[in-house]
Design an enzyme around this catalytic site. Structure first.
Site, PDB file in Angstrom:
ATOM      1  N   ASP A  67       0.738  -1.335   0.017  1.00  0.00           N
ATOM      2  CA  ASP A  67       0.027  -0.036   0.022  1.00  0.00           C
ATOM      3  C   ASP A  67       0.792   1.156  -0.036  1.00  0.00           C
ATOM      4  O   ASP A  67       1.793   1.302   0.840  1.00  0.00           O
ATOM      5  CB  ASP A  67      -0.733   0.039   1.299  1.00  0.00           C
ATOM      6  N   GLU A  81       1.320   0.043  -5.038  1.00  0.00           N
ATOM      7  CA  GLU A  81       0.617   1.288  -5.128  1.00  0.00           C
ATOM      8  C   GLU A  81       1.546   2.317  -5.211  1.00  0.00           C
ATOM      9  O   GLU A  81       2.092   2.583  -3.896  1.00  0.00           O
ATOM     10  CB  GLU A  81      -0.491   1.287  -4.370  1.00  0.00           C
TER      11      GLU A  81
END
Length: 608
Positions: free
Chosen positions: A267, A303
């Protein structure tokens, strides 16, 4: 087969029937462990071993015993490397024997990346029961759909019984609201039995705001000189950073080896502050690559809002050197503007040329490759990516972020023109980039995906207030009488659960997804290995899109699409076998065609 990942953190059971307790607490002077095993209560001091480490070994302490650490004679805290916290993040941890679970699929080595069709899901909202075991009941649906990998939103133990997962504070403990560690392993095993890879979303850029006790005994986990949207940055490059880095690297390896996960989604890499060389992400990726068995396929997905191509490099054989791929937010943003007309916020960067950016993403990877972003006050964003293969960019029309960060959690089908959306779906699912679906989109789920959490009352009230203030700045909410859903209200979570009966009532959407993915598996995937970097594209009048790719073995894939309300001008029909047609093209004897409004045409040109 039994799997246990041995690490310097946490509790390890020994062959002699004892348990070894280890805690890194450089900010503490004394550490004790308080153990409850049946009716027995045991307290023991941990001995200091230098560099902030405390150790002890206790006999007659086994599986199921609860334990917590007492810091300097006062605060009791759970183990930051707890394998399971059955009574939530403020309660004692539980000793787990990883070898108690027997893995049956001895021949599973994962799947090569070119076969990836990813399905992102939230365990709690995926089914009515919201558990690991309940999710198993829907795996056959995913396999029949054409999915080859499920991506689980973060599982690290979070406060309360409902959360997106990005507020986790115990990174090694799957949240008890979903089930036990054995239940999660069973889900992974059942997925593998159906040919499905399993990825887990991991959060290494911050800890959640409730239940994180590290500051009390290991403040060097954080760097107060660097702030993130979630508070002080995790310390990846300051004093004591070596242990902090190893904590998260061990966490990655733990999920891959003890739970037999097939990949990680990391993330918000852009929110990790690290000036060392190699930086943390490089070290993590390199370590995973070095430990992966040659026959096993393990994938690392990033990401990264910065669009950094350096993490996505390939070797001479076009295999990943570090990360396998990155979520390509650009293609989502361009497609969203294209099919909905919305231009608020970051969508403004795509407002003037949405089809051009959509085509560039399909052909070249990033939409922004160093150009200035108006949304970011003219800051240059992204690296050139045309030298990378399509497999380095995961394409999607929906994600938890892009749906859930809207005030009312609307999915793309709630705001898009249906004809434009069908055309975008066809373009995206058959393009070479690995597609990712967000749970329920394949049957145009009517349920929203809202932001939900279950914090203590004071924090919950602050979150609800902040959410209302955030959206009050938008004109359409300032004049709306509809209240912003309260993230802490259990009804907000319940409203976000999928309604599986819609697979029948929305069958026409499900059939479109199934048909496109069937064609992808039958005709496209076999040519994606060692695909040549980059494709070429043209856009005419922001209506007509043409994209051409060279796949493996010299095979050519051609896309023509009309996103206009009128038939296209006369154009040359692309070479090759007709692969897919959404709205038949009008053809003449000279080999020219006209595309109907919102028509999509794919052809596959082989040398045979």
């Amino acid at each position: 087969m039994r799997c246990r990942y041995t690490m310097p953190f946490g509790v390890e059971l020994t062959d002699q029937g004892s348990a070894q307790f280890r805690l890194w607490a450089p900010g503490a002077t004394e550490v004790e462990v308080a153990v409850t095993s049946g009716r027995n209560r045991i307290g023991a001091a941990l001995s200091a071993h230098g560099d902030g480490w405390f150790h002890t070994v206790l006999g007659n302490v086994g599986v199921g015993a609860r334990y917590a650490y007492r810091i300097d004679g006062g605060l009791l805290v759970p183990d930051p490397a707890s394998r399971f916290n059955p009574e939530d993040v403020h309660a004692p941890s539980m000793i787990v024997d990883p070898l108690a679970f027997t893995w049956s699929e001895l021949a599973w080595y994962g799947r090569p990346w070119e076969q990836a069709v990813i399905y992102e899901l939230h365990v709690g909202a995926f089914t009515e029961a919201g558990t690991f075991r309940a999710a198993i009941e829907r795996l056959d649906h995913l396999a029949a759909l054409g999915v080859t990998a499920i991506e689980l939103m973060p599982l690290a133990d979070f406060p309360g019984s409902r959360n997106w997962g990005y507020d986790g504070v115990l990174p090694f403990a799957p949240d008890a609201s979903y089930g036990t560690p054995e239940d999660l392993k069973l889900l992974v095993q059942c997925a593998h039995a159906r040919g499905l890879m399993v990825f887990i979303d991991v959060v290494y850029n911050h800890f959640g705001p409730e239940g994180n006790y590290l500051n009390a005994y290991a403040p060097s986990f954080f760097n107060p000189q660097r702030q993130t949207p979630w508070g002080a940055a995790i310390n990846f490059d300051g004093p004591d950073a070596r242990t902090v880095r190893e904590f998260f690297i061990h966490n990655a390896l733990y999920w891959l080896e003890e739970y037999c996960m097939d990949g990680l989604r990391i993330d918000a890499v852009h929110a990790i502050s690290d000036d060392t060389q190699p930086d943390f992400i490089t070290e993590l990726c390199a370590t995973v690559r070095s430990r992966t068995r040659s026959a096993r396929h393990v994938h690392i997905v990033l990401e990264n809002d910065r669009n950094q191509a350096s993490y996505l490099g390939r070797d001479a054989g076009r295999e990943p050197l570090l990360a396998t791929a990155q979520w390509n937010d650009d293609i989502h943003h361009a497609a969203h503007v294209l099919v909905s007309g919305e231009t608020d916020g970051y969508y403004a960067d795509y407002a003037k040329r949405p089809l051009w950016y959509f085509g560039r993403c399909l052909a070249e990877g990033f939409g922004y490759q160093g150009e200035p972003s108006a949304y970011r006050q003219g800051e240059q964003r992204g690296d050139p990516s045309v030298h990378l293969p399509s497999g380095a960019f995961i394409a999607f029309l929906q994600t938890h972020d892009q749906v859930g960060n809207r005030a009312f959690g609307e999915r793309i089908g709630h705001v898009a023109d249906p004809a434009r959306l069908r055309a975008a779906i066809a373009c995206w699912l058959l393009a070479p980039s690995p597609p990712m679906l967000f749970m329920g989109e394949e049957f145009a789920a009517s349920s929203p995906f809202l932001y939900f959490c279950d914090f203590a009352p004071e924090l919950a009230a602050a979150v609800a207030r902040g959410r209302r203030e955030e959206f009050a700045r938008f004109e359409r909410f300032a004049t709306s009488s509809a209240p912003i859903p309260d993230p802490s209200d259990p009804k907000t979570f319940e409203a976000s659960k999928l309604r599986w009966g819609e697979t029948e009532t929305h069958a026409e959407w499900l059939e479109l997804y199934r048909h496109c993915l069937l064609l992808r598996h039958q005709y496209v995937i076999q040519h994606l290995a060692r695909q040549a970097p980059g494709g070429s594209f043209t856009v005419a009048d922001e209506r007509l899109l043409a994209v051409d790719w060279t796949l493996g073995g010299g095979v050519r894939l051609h896309l023509r699409a009309n996103f206009g309300e009128q038939p296209s001008a006369r154009l040359q029909r692309p070479r090759g076998q007709l692969l897919f047609e959404l709205e038949p093209a009008a053809a003449d004897d000279a080999g020219f065609i006209r595309l109907a409004p919102y028509a999509v045409l794919y052809t596959l040109e082989t040398t045979r």
